[in-house]
Each structure stands twice: as structure tokens, then as C-alpha cells.
Design a protein around this motif. Structure first.
Motif, PDB file in Angstrom:
ATOM      1  N   SER A 140       6.451  -2.447  10.679  1.00 45.47           N
ATOM      2  CA  SER A 140       6.379  -1.835   9.350  1.00 45.47           C
ATOM      3  C   SER A 140       7.595  -2.238   8.530  1.00 45.47           C
ATOM      4  N   SER A 141       7.483  -2.098   7.220  1.00 41.86           N
ATOM      5  CA  SER A 141       8.631  -2.404   6.354  1.00 41.86           C
ATOM      6  C   SER A 141       9.822  -1.548   6.772  1.00 41.86           C
ATOM      7  N   ARG A 142       9.510  -0.292   7.050  1.00 42.23           N
ATOM      8  CA  ARG A 142      10.593   0.637   7.367  1.00 42.23           C
ATOM      9  C   ARG A 142      11.385   0.171   8.585  1.00 42.23           C
ATOM     10  N   GLY A 201       8.850   9.185  -0.278  1.00 37.22           N
ATOM     11  CA  GLY A 201       7.727   8.802   0.588  1.00 37.22           C
ATOM     12  C   GLY A 201       7.852   7.367   1.057  1.00 37.22           C
ATOM     13  N   SER A 202       8.161   6.484   0.121  1.00 37.86           N
ATOM     14  CA  SER A 202       8.362   5.064   0.426  1.00 37.86           C
ATOM     15  C   SER A 202       9.163   4.479  -0.728  1.00 37.86           C
ATOM     16  N   GLY A 203      10.191   3.704  -0.411  1.00 29.33           N
ATOM     17  CA  GLY A 203      11.076   3.201  -1.466  1.00 29.33           C
ATOM     18  C   GLY A 203      10.326   2.495  -2.574  1.00 29.33           C
ATOM     19  N   SER A 204       9.406   1.611  -2.195  1.00 30.91           N
ATOM     20  CA  SER A 204       8.704   0.827  -3.215  1.00 30.91           C
ATOM     21  C   SER A 204       7.853   1.715  -4.135  1.00 30.91           C
ATOM     22  N   ALA A 205       7.510   2.919  -3.687  1.00 30.67           N
ATOM     23  CA  ALA A 205       6.711   3.838  -4.510  1.00 30.67           C
ATOM     24  C   ALA A 205       7.491   4.333  -5.735  1.00 30.67           C
ATOM     25  N   SER A 248       0.832  -1.216   0.000  1.00 35.66           N
ATOM     26  CA  SER A 248       0.000   0.000   0.000  1.00 35.66           C
ATOM     27  C   SER A 248       0.860   1.255   0.000  1.00 35.66           C
ATOM     28  N   SER A 249       2.045   1.200   0.619  1.00 31.18           N
ATOM     29  CA  SER A 249       2.878   2.407   0.650  1.00 31.18           C
ATOM     30  C   SER A 249       3.401   2.743  -0.745  1.00 31.18           C
ATOM     31  N   ALA A 250       3.507   1.739  -1.599  1.00 31.28           N
ATOM     32  CA  ALA A 250       3.987   1.971  -2.965  1.00 31.28           C
ATOM     33  C   ALA A 250       2.940   2.732  -3.777  1.00 31.28           C
TER      34      ALA A 250
END
Ligand code: ADP
Ligand code: DP6
Ligand code: CO
Length: 331
Positions: A190-192, A139-143, A107-109
Motif C-alpha cells: 500500500s502507499s502507506r 483518512g489518506s494524505g492524497s484525499a 482511490s484512497s484520495a
């Protein structure tokens, strides 16, 4: 239309070669280049408005106003765009996730890719997709990867100016994913936080960057050859390498649940029945199955008795970000 308003849809992506660990926490620069498939079925839609009538930044997700810590994340990200546009107005962000939030389904992506696009539109920055990818990264690496459709490579780059995603293959062939949504509750770690702890404490992590770059080369060759078995074997191996780094962190932890392990065995069973089905897993218990899209319904039928048809969702490859005039049908 209001003066400063933008709406954007971005699809989630699932990594076949994982991003796991940052070399710069602030700029979100990854330890290794990585590669994903954007999914058609899961996405976020986000609207941003800037106005002098808005007293302070606020953020609503799926109909619920979010607390300070969530608003802060949004504010810090939007600041990057406010700076570029030389605009000093507060914003209101409204977002809908057509994907479970914080459950390892990325979802963060989709979230930060959609927000980046919405900011670009609202502030009329006219940023090109590569620039947008670099900003989404913050914002988020995967994004970083969700700006684009199909198979996408996030090149780790040498710094902020070139750590960005590039389209690798349009995936306009018989490929897709079946998502087995075993548990869509918000994850505990969290992933982070998970990747930071792993980098800091796993003695195995030092092997990660080099092994990952090698697997990435294999994955790219496998995709170009459209060789799903080769892609799948490489994806399974790299996913397990990632999960091995969390199991070797101190204190150790894992995103795998008992049912995830059962699902992995079931995927191997599918292969014995002749399906081209390979698993990958991210920072959450849910299992994604890489397969020819043409086999996805048969794979769902085969897994439904054990896992339940309502937890199995097939997806085709998805597109890059899309600018919208209005939200699509709301949940
Ligand atoms: P996931 O596996 O879903 O990517 P993460 O731990 O990486 O899980 O990120 C989840 C976090 O991303 C949420 O807790 C929230 O802070 C943020 N997020 C998710 N969806 C949105 C959204 N639509 N808009 C803004 N932020 C979001
Ligand atoms: C396991 O992009 O969610 O899904 O950059 O800290 O926001 P932050 O983390 P995030 O991490 C994704 C990790 C992963 C692998 C991947 O998507 O490549
Ligand atoms: Co995430």
C-alpha cells in the motif's frame, strides 16, 4: 430523507509533485508540500447513515461488505466527525469506486474526500472546504487535495490546523491526462506502507523534502505560465525522484513493472512525433500522461496498437466534491 444521511462524490487526483512520506503518522502531516490535478473521469461516491438502528459500524464497497480491518479504518475516520458533532451513533457506509481500487490510481484520495463530505452533510456540520480538507487528510494524505477541483496544492503546514489543500489554478484550459491502466489489480504494498518503509530506510530520502519544495516552486511557475513542456519535464523528474527513493529503500522495492518502463519509452516517442506528452507514476504500475486535452484522442490512437485501446482513458480536469441526493448510475 433520513435524519442523519449524506452522500458525496469526490474525484481522484494525480500528483505532479508527489506527497511521499509523513512527518506525523497519526495526523498524516506530509514531509513536503505537493500539488495535483483532479480528474473528471475517476471518482468515488459514498453514502453514510447514522442511526440507532445500526448495531455496529459497517462498510460496503462496490457491493461487497468489507472485513474488520477495513471497517476499522472507516470507524476511526468517522470518529473525528462524531466527535465534532457530539454524536454517538453507529454508521453504515456504502461506497462505489468509479476508479480501480488500490492500484495506484488514487482511490484512497477520492474515497476519503467523499466520506468526509458525506459525514459533513449527514451530521450537518457545515464545515468549510478548508476544514474538510484537513479532515480528509486524516483518512489518506492524497484525499486532502480531492476536496477541490483543478490544480490543487497541499500545503504541508506547521500542524493539524494548517496542513490543508488550497486551489491553485482552475485548469480551465487545454490540459488533461491520459491514464494507461496497465494493471488494475490491488497492489502488494500500500502507499502507506511503501512510504513509511522508504522514509525509514532509504539513505536518499534525506534529499527528498528540500528537492521537492524546489520542484514545487517550478511546477507552480510552469502552471501559471501554462507551459506544458515545463510542467511535464518537472513532473517526470519528480516522479522518478520518488521511484528512486523506493529503489534505494532497504529492502528495495518498486511499483514500476516491465510494461510501465515500456510505456515511459512510448511517451518519449510521442514527444518525438510532436505531441506534448509527459508521464507521471504513483504507487502502482499504471502510467498517467499529462497532455493538452485536445491531443488526448490522438495520443490514445498512437498508443493503442502497443497497449490496447481499452486500457487507455482520457480525462479532463475534474471538479471539487459534490453533495448528492442519490448515487449516480451504479456499475
Ligand atoms: P490507491 O493508489 O488506490 O490510493 P492506497 O493503497 O493508497 O491505493 O489505498 C487503497 C485503500 O483505500 C483500499 O485498500 C481501501 O482501504 C481504501 N479505499 C479505497 N476506496 C475506498 C472507498 N471507496 N471507501 C473507503 N475506503 C476506500
Ligand atoms: C504516490 O495518500 O495513498 O500517490 O496518506 O498513507 O493514505 P496515505 O497515502 P496516499 O499516498 C499517495 C502517494 C502518491 C503521491 C501523491 O498522491 O501525492
Ligand atoms: Co492512495
Amino acid at each position: 430523507m433520513e435524519k442523519y444521511r449524506g452522500i458525496c462524490r469526490a474525484h481522484t487526483n494525480i500528483a505532479l509533485i508527489k506527497y511521499w512520506g509523513k512527518r506525523d503518522d497519526e495526523l498524516i502531516l506530509p514531509m513536503n508540500s505537493n500539488l495535483s490535478l483532479t480528474l473528471d473521469r475517476f471518482y468515488s461516491e459514498t453514502q453514510i447513515r447514522f442511526s440507532k438502528d445500526i448495531v455496529e459500524d459497517c462498510f460496503q464497497l462496490d457491493g461487497e461488505w468489507q472485513d474488520n480491518s477495513e471497517v476499522e479504518k472507516i470507524s476511526r475516520f468517522v470518529d473525528l466527525f462524531r466527535q465534532l458533532a457530539q454524536v454517538d451513533l453507529a454508521c453504515e457506509v456504502i461506497s462505489y469506486n468509479h476508479v480501480p481500487t488500490a492500484a495506484g490510481l488514487a482511490s484512497s484520495a477520492s474515497a476519503f474526500a467523499a466520506l468526509a463530505g458525506a459525514c459533513n452533510q449527514a451530521l450537518r456540520l457545515d464545515l468549510d472546504p478548508l476544514a474538510l480538507s484537513r479532515l480528509a487528510r486524516r483518512g489518506s494524505g492524497s484525499a486532502t487535495r480531492s476536496i477541490f477541483g483543478g490544480f490543487v496544492e497541499w500545503q504541508k503546514g506547521s500542524g493539524d490546523h494548517d496542513s490543508q489543500a488550497v486551489p491553485f489554478d482552475d485548469a480551465n484550459w487545454d490540459v488533461g491526462m491520459v491514464v494507461l491502466a496497465l494493471n488494475t489489480k490491488k497492489k502488494a504494498i500500500s502507499s502507506r506502507r511503501g512510504m513509511k518503509h522508504t522514509v525509514a530506510t532509504s539513505p536518499f530520502y534525506q534529499l527528498w523534502p528540500q528537492v521537492s519544495e524546489k520542484k514545487l516552486l517550478e511546477m507552480k511557475a510552469a502552471i501559471k505560465a501554462r507551459d506544458l513542456d515545463w510542467m511535464g519535464e518537472t513532473a517526470e523528474s519528480h516522479a522518478m525522484l520518488m521511484h528512486a527513493t523506493t529503489l534505494s529503500a532497504d529492502p528495495a522495492f518498486t511499483y514500476l513493472e516491465a510494461e510501465s518502463l515500456k510505456a515511459i519509452e512510448a511517451v518519449k516517442g510521442l514527444r518525438q512525433q510532436g505531441y506534448k506528452a509527459y508521464f507521471t507514476m504513483d504507487a502502482g504500475p499504471n502510467v498517467k500522461i499529462l497532455c493538452p486535452y485536445s491531443q488526448s484522442q490522438a495520443i490514445i490512437d498512437a498508443l493503442a496498437p502497443e497497449f490496447g485501446a481499452d486500457r487507455l482513458i482520457a480525462s479532463r480536469p475534474g471538479p471539487g466534491i459534490q453533495y448528492l441526493e442519490a448515487f449516480s448510475e451504479q456499475k
